[in-house]
Scaffold this motif. Sequence first.
Motif, PDB file in Angstrom:
ATOM      1  N   ALA A 197      55.109-125.337 -27.633  1.00 12.98           N
ATOM      2  CA  ALA A 197      54.022-124.555 -28.234  1.00 12.98           C
ATOM      3  C   ALA A 197      52.685-125.192 -27.881  1.00 12.98           C
ATOM      4  O   ALA A 197      52.626-126.201 -27.161  1.00 12.98           O
ATOM      5  N   SER A 198      51.632-124.581 -28.365  1.00 15.20           N
ATOM      6  CA  SER A 198      50.295-125.102 -28.159  1.00 15.20           C
ATOM      7  C   SER A 198      49.488-124.843 -29.423  1.00 15.20           C
ATOM      8  O   SER A 198      49.629-123.783 -30.032  1.00 15.20           O
ATOM      9  N   PRO A 199      48.653-125.781 -29.804  1.00 14.73           N
ATOM     10  CA  PRO A 199      47.824-125.533 -30.987  1.00 14.73           C
ATOM     11  C   PRO A 199      46.567-124.739 -30.655  1.00 14.73           C
ATOM     12  O   PRO A 199      45.846-124.317 -31.545  1.00 14.73           O
ATOM     13  N   ARG A 200      46.311-124.552 -29.367  1.00 12.56           N
ATOM     14  CA  ARG A 200      45.046-123.902 -28.963  1.00 12.56           C
ATOM     15  C   ARG A 200      45.217-122.398 -28.885  1.00 12.56           C
ATOM     16  O   ARG A 200      44.909-121.771 -27.884  1.00 12.56           O
ATOM     17  N   ILE A 201      45.761-121.833 -29.912  1.00 13.54           N
ATOM     18  CA  ILE A 201      46.095-120.409 -29.895  1.00 13.54           C
ATOM     19  C   ILE A 201      45.188-119.709 -30.878  1.00 13.54           C
ATOM     20  O   ILE A 201      44.906-120.239 -31.944  1.00 13.54           O
ATOM     21  N   GLN A 202      44.730-118.515 -30.485  1.00 14.94           N
ATOM     22  CA  GLN A 202      43.923-117.764 -31.434  1.00 14.94           C
ATOM     23  C   GLN A 202      44.562-116.415 -31.721  1.00 14.94           C
ATOM     24  O   GLN A 202      44.992-115.720 -30.803  1.00 14.94           O
ATOM     25  N   GLU A 203      44.602-116.114 -32.997  1.00 17.27           N
ATOM     26  CA  GLU A 203      45.094-114.795 -33.410  1.00 17.27           C
ATOM     27  C   GLU A 203      43.967-113.804 -33.221  1.00 17.27           C
ATOM     28  O   GLU A 203      42.885-113.982 -33.778  1.00 17.27           O
ATOM     29  N   MET A 204      44.211-112.790 -32.440  1.00 17.63           N
ATOM     30  CA  MET A 204      43.112-111.858 -32.152  1.00 17.63           C
ATOM     31  C   MET A 204      43.573-110.414 -32.237  1.00 17.63           C
ATOM     32  O   MET A 204      44.705-110.097 -31.854  1.00 17.63           O
ATOM     33  N   THR A 205      42.683-109.542 -32.668  1.00 19.54           N
ATOM     34  CA  THR A 205      42.965-108.110 -32.656  1.00 19.54           C
ATOM     35  C   THR A 205      42.687-107.584 -31.251  1.00 19.54           C
ATOM     36  O   THR A 205      42.015-108.254 -30.454  1.00 19.54           O
ATOM     37  N   PRO A 206      43.172-106.376 -30.946  1.00 19.47           N
ATOM     38  CA  PRO A 206      42.842-105.786 -29.634  1.00 19.47           C
ATOM     39  C   PRO A 206      41.339-105.717 -29.406  1.00 19.47           C
ATOM     40  O   PRO A 206      40.854-106.023 -28.311  1.00 19.47           O
ATOM     41  N   GLN A 207      40.594-105.340 -30.430  1.00 16.36           N
ATOM     42  CA  GLN A 207      39.142-105.226 -30.270  1.00 16.36           C
ATOM     43  C   GLN A 207      38.517-106.600 -29.999  1.00 16.36           C
ATOM     44  O   GLN A 207      37.662-106.739 -29.122  1.00 16.36           O
ATOM     45  N   GLU A 208      38.953-107.603 -30.746  1.00 13.90           N
ATOM     46  CA  GLU A 208      38.421-108.959 -30.527  1.00 13.90           C
ATOM     47  C   GLU A 208      38.731-109.437 -29.108  1.00 13.90           C
ATOM     48  O   GLU A 208      37.911-110.073 -28.446  1.00 13.90           O
ATOM     49  N   THR A 209      39.924-109.121 -28.649  1.00 12.13           N
ATOM     50  CA  THR A 209      40.297-109.519 -27.298  1.00 12.13           C
ATOM     51  C   THR A 209      39.428-108.796 -26.282  1.00 12.13           C
ATOM     52  O   THR A 209      38.919-109.395 -25.330  1.00 12.13           O
ATOM     53  N   PHE A 210      39.225-107.502 -26.520  1.00 11.58           N
ATOM     54  CA  PHE A 210      38.389-106.754 -25.584  1.00 11.58           C
ATOM     55  C   PHE A 210      36.961-107.307 -25.547  1.00 11.58           C
ATOM     56  O   PHE A 210      36.332-107.376 -24.481  1.00 11.58           O
ATOM     57  N   ASP A 211      36.466-107.720 -26.719  1.00 14.01           N
ATOM     58  CA  ASP A 211      35.104-108.274 -26.737  1.00 14.01           C
ATOM     59  C   ASP A 211      34.972-109.463 -25.781  1.00 14.01           C
ATOM     60  O   ASP A 211      33.915-109.700 -25.207  1.00 14.01           O
ATOM     61  N   LYS A 212      36.049-110.219 -25.622  1.00 15.81           N
ATOM     62  CA  LYS A 212      36.018-111.353 -24.682  1.00 15.81           C
ATOM     63  C   LYS A 212      36.099-110.884 -23.230  1.00 15.81           C
ATOM     64  O   LYS A 212      35.755-111.617 -22.304  1.00 15.81           O
ATOM     65  N   VAL A 213      36.618-109.694 -23.036  1.00 18.09           N
ATOM     66  CA  VAL A 213      36.758-109.128 -21.688  1.00 18.09           C
ATOM     67  C   VAL A 213      35.446-108.466 -21.257  1.00 18.09           C
ATOM     68  O   VAL A 213      35.038-108.531 -20.103  1.00 18.09           O
ATOM     69  N   ALA A 214      34.764-107.866 -22.223  1.00 21.97           N
ATOM     70  CA  ALA A 214      33.610-107.009 -21.922  1.00 21.97           C
ATOM     71  C   ALA A 214      32.521-107.753 -21.147  1.00 21.97           C
ATOM     72  O   ALA A 214      31.818-107.159 -20.320  1.00 21.97           O
ATOM     73  N   ARG A 215      32.383-109.041 -21.428  1.00 26.36           N
ATOM     74  CA  ARG A 215      31.369-109.843 -20.752  1.00 26.36           C
ATOM     75  C   ARG A 215      31.526-109.801 -19.228  1.00 26.36           C
ATOM     76  O   ARG A 215      30.564-109.942 -18.495  1.00 26.36           O
ATOM     77  N   GLN A 216      32.735-109.606 -18.770  1.00 28.62           N
ATOM     78  CA  GLN A 216      32.976-109.636 -17.312  1.00 28.62           C
ATOM     79  C   GLN A 216      32.660-108.299 -16.633  1.00 28.62           C
ATOM     80  O   GLN A 216      32.667-108.223 -15.394  1.00 28.62           O
ATOM     81  N   ILE A 217      32.449-107.236 -17.408  1.00 28.19           N
ATOM     82  CA  ILE A 217      32.087-105.947 -16.803  1.00 28.19           C
ATOM     83  C   ILE A 217      30.666-106.065 -16.272  1.00 28.19           C
ATOM     84  O   ILE A 217      29.818-106.595 -16.970  1.00 28.19           O
ATOM     85  N   PRO A 218      30.290-105.639 -15.084  1.00 26.79           N
ATOM     86  CA  PRO A 218      31.057-104.851 -14.115  1.00 26.79           C
ATOM     87  C   PRO A 218      31.683-105.671 -12.975  1.00 26.79           C
ATOM     88  O   PRO A 218      31.917-105.136 -11.901  1.00 26.79           O
ATOM     89  N   PHE A 219      31.924-106.940 -13.196  1.00 25.36           N
ATOM     90  CA  PHE A 219      32.437-107.771 -12.104  1.00 25.36           C
ATOM     91  C   PHE A 219      33.941-107.610 -11.884  1.00 25.36           C
ATOM     92  O   PHE A 219      34.469-108.041 -10.875  1.00 25.36           O
ATOM     93  N   ILE A 220      34.629-107.045 -12.901  1.00 27.31           N
ATOM     94  CA  ILE A 220      36.090-106.911 -12.799  1.00 27.31           C
ATOM     95  C   ILE A 220      36.477-105.448 -12.697  1.00 27.31           C
ATOM     96  O   ILE A 220      35.732-104.569 -13.122  1.00 27.31           O
ATOM     97  N   ARG A 221      37.635-105.197 -12.094  1.00 30.60           N
ATOM     98  CA  ARG A 221      38.112-103.819 -12.039  1.00 30.60           C
ATOM     99  C   ARG A 221      39.167-103.562 -13.106  1.00 30.60           C
ATOM    100  O   ARG A 221      39.555-102.411 -13.308  1.00 30.60           O
ATOM    101  N   GLY A 222      39.657-104.629 -13.745  1.00 30.65           N
ATOM    102  CA  GLY A 222      40.655-104.385 -14.767  1.00 30.65           C
ATOM    103  C   GLY A 222      41.111-105.645 -15.462  1.00 30.65           C
ATOM    104  O   GLY A 222      40.580-106.727 -15.235  1.00 30.65           O
ATOM    105  N   VAL A 223      42.102-105.456 -16.324  1.00 29.22           N
ATOM    106  CA  VAL A 223      42.705-106.586 -17.033  1.00 29.22           C
ATOM    107  C   VAL A 223      44.181-106.660 -16.673  1.00 29.22           C
ATOM    108  O   VAL A 223      44.796-105.660 -16.293  1.00 29.22           O
TER     109      VAL A 223
END
Lengths: 283, 529
Positions: free
Chosen positions: A91-117
């Motif tokens: 296991a790892s202690p560096r785990i974060q419980e996240m909702t889909p929206q919270e996870t997306f918020d971390k993805v959004a910063r990369q738009i428009p440099f990425i084409r997907g997840v």
Amino acid sequence: MKALVNKIIPFSAVDGPGNRTSVFLQGCNMNCRYCHNPETRKVCIGCGDCIEACPAGALFWMKDGNSRKVGYDPAKCVFCDTCIHICTHDASPRIQEMTPQETFDKVARQIPFIRGVTVSGGECTLYPEFLTEFFQICRDNGLGTLIDSNGTLDFKQYPELLAVTDGVMLDIKAFDETEHKTVTGISNGLVMENCRYLASLGKLYEVRTVVVPGLFDAEETVRKTAAMLRPYQKIQPIRYKIIAFRPMGVRKEYAGYPVPDSNLLESLAGIAREEGIGKVVII
Amino acid sequence: MVKMNNSKKRKDEIAMREISMERVNQTRQEILDIIESPILTHEQKVANMAGKADSLMEVLDLPEGLDELLNVPGDVKCICDLAEGHAPVRPRYIIPDYFKFMKEGSKFLQLDPPKDLYEALNSLLIFYKHVPSVTNFPVYVGALDELLEPYINDVDEAQAKKLLKLFMQHIDRTVLDSFSHANIGPRATKAGRLLLEVERELEQAVPNLTMKYEEGVTPDDFALLAVDTALHSAKPSFANHKMFKSELGENYVIASCYNGLLLGGGSYTLCRLILGNIAKRAKNIQDFKENQLPYVMDIMARYMDARIKFEVEESGFFENNFLAKEGFIHRDRFTAMFGMVGMAECVNILLEKEGISGRYGKDDNATQLGVEIMEQIDAFNKQHTNPYCEATGGHFLLHAQVGIAEDQHISPGTRIPIGEEPEELIDHLLQCSKFHKYFPSGTGDIFPIDTTVHKNPEFVLDIVKGAFRKDLRYLSFYSSDSDVIRITGYLVKRSEIEKLKSGQNVLQDTTHLGLGAEINGHILERKVR
Ligand code: SF4
Ligand code: SF4
């Protein structure tokens, strides 16, 4: 609804076409001997061993209802990986419980440099509802969606998930069922069924096999998998990724397998091509 | 003996100031050192000696206060003129209209318009030998794809490729300076494709190459071929065509390092503010903004005015050189480049003086201060006018200069210092996106890319697309394991640096700069993405 997120890689060149953000979820239902990130396999049991070992004071006890659990402060972490190495519970202690929206918020910063997840793991299909909702948000924001899976979720039962998924990258750990059990601890009946099912829907983006000399017959696996996929290639071309075993990160007891040489990898690629695979990638 | 018609008349008009015998003798000693140098080639010696002769000239009408900002040791120098010399005999950068040459030929060069691919390539090679610049080599060799496309079907494809290969090799071995630049794109052409294929195979440092890229105009497969070539030979770089076009019009080119300039024009001069050293003079941020920076900018602008005045009114270049006489260049398409370096050091020094924590490239407050400084430089430039820069609205163009080999603790332009790059490329790009827009005459960032990307060139193209949507101007990539690498704006071969290190002489003068930059600029330690 939440998922345990192990980490998010903002730009990845190796998790599907183009530039993608990769999300790694925690927990896995297979036990592959050559697993190179075993710390993603299980969920923390709260033994506390890693708290003392952390040189940066990034880990601590925190309240969890009536009991306690391991807390993690990313701001203090120096990413030395001591906690991962010391954990005897995969296991790892560096785990974060996240909702889909919270996870997306971390993805959004990369738009428009990425084409997907791409969502990977561990085994990300342990969280089908999370995936469905997360992908829906990604799609709404113009991003492509790929799943990296070991094929143990019965995809037939999850049409809503497939409806928002561009494709699946599926591990074929071994074609022969007995060998599959040796490599992973479980049967591959459902994996093969998924393989054909996804291919028939045009949702199989890629199959991949990790080549470990001496562990299983890679030649047979590549040949038979490629042959099995031949009839589906016209629906949507399926790539074959041939991955060389590397001992980095692998648990000590399994790290002794030899690394395949490039001749072997090339000959496997040749076999895949003979059996009708258009694009073969060696990594 | 060549007769100099104008020399007598000019002597009467121009006050040529006396210099001391001590300075003459020191220069003679420097010339002797050049003559005896074991590592300079003959051509490099001749060019360096000419520079020394020029350094004895004192003909410019220099602004007061310049001397203590310009002619002082590196750690306090605030203005640098990049060794342009004391009596500019030609504009720094010249961008001939090669299209006109292809259409009309040249009387001076006694060449008719080329009729086929053989003649086109031969004519261009001849022309290059007659295009001066600060380095004595052409800084721009043309939009090679568009120039050659009309002739590309004269021979079969294999032969066309062979001819292009020889042509590019000829440039690499005779235009001995990687500040020489060819352009390609934005549209896909057969000539463009063949040129990229050839460059991928040759893995040469010269010429520098830029693809003008615009999403929707440049097809993906053409851009991906460019990425693939870049991962082999560190070029082409990618220029934001939409952005350059909106500022300079369709007829812009990318020359020298990455400089946006007008076709048929060029740049009279390029001087640079050394922002870190200007920050050293300041008591605090307020003093920097209100006193030190405006003071130095004003002197540099007037120094550039003086240089331009001499070039236009005294040197006779625009009256006598065949490029101007035959209309390959036009005086009124020239501008000048108002350069800067060391934003990172400047911001860090100022924050330190204020006792505020924050590092350039890492912290938002540092980025914010950098943006404020850029706004101030931009505003200054917009109110300063020069009568000979009518091509760019009477103003100079801002330029993020890439640095020179001697620079120590001076980061190029607005770049984040090597070794301090953000952990994630996304953060690096977002930081860059705040700064690129200020520099129509050039800026750029460089990213060494991990070799696994060879399998996924779309990764790089996605980044280019995203970056250009986010107002980045210019990006360069190279593979972390390739021999040709990008130093700051130009390319060198690692193998040639090694030769030079071991005391052998090398063909291209930029290899010398590359060695200096490797030592002072730590360019081999860039963060691999
Ligand atoms: S991560 Fe591992 S070592 Fe740390 S508390 Fe959880 S189970 Fe124990
Ligand atoms: S990686 Fe683990 S042990 Fe190391 S600083 Fe971070 S939390 Fe602590």
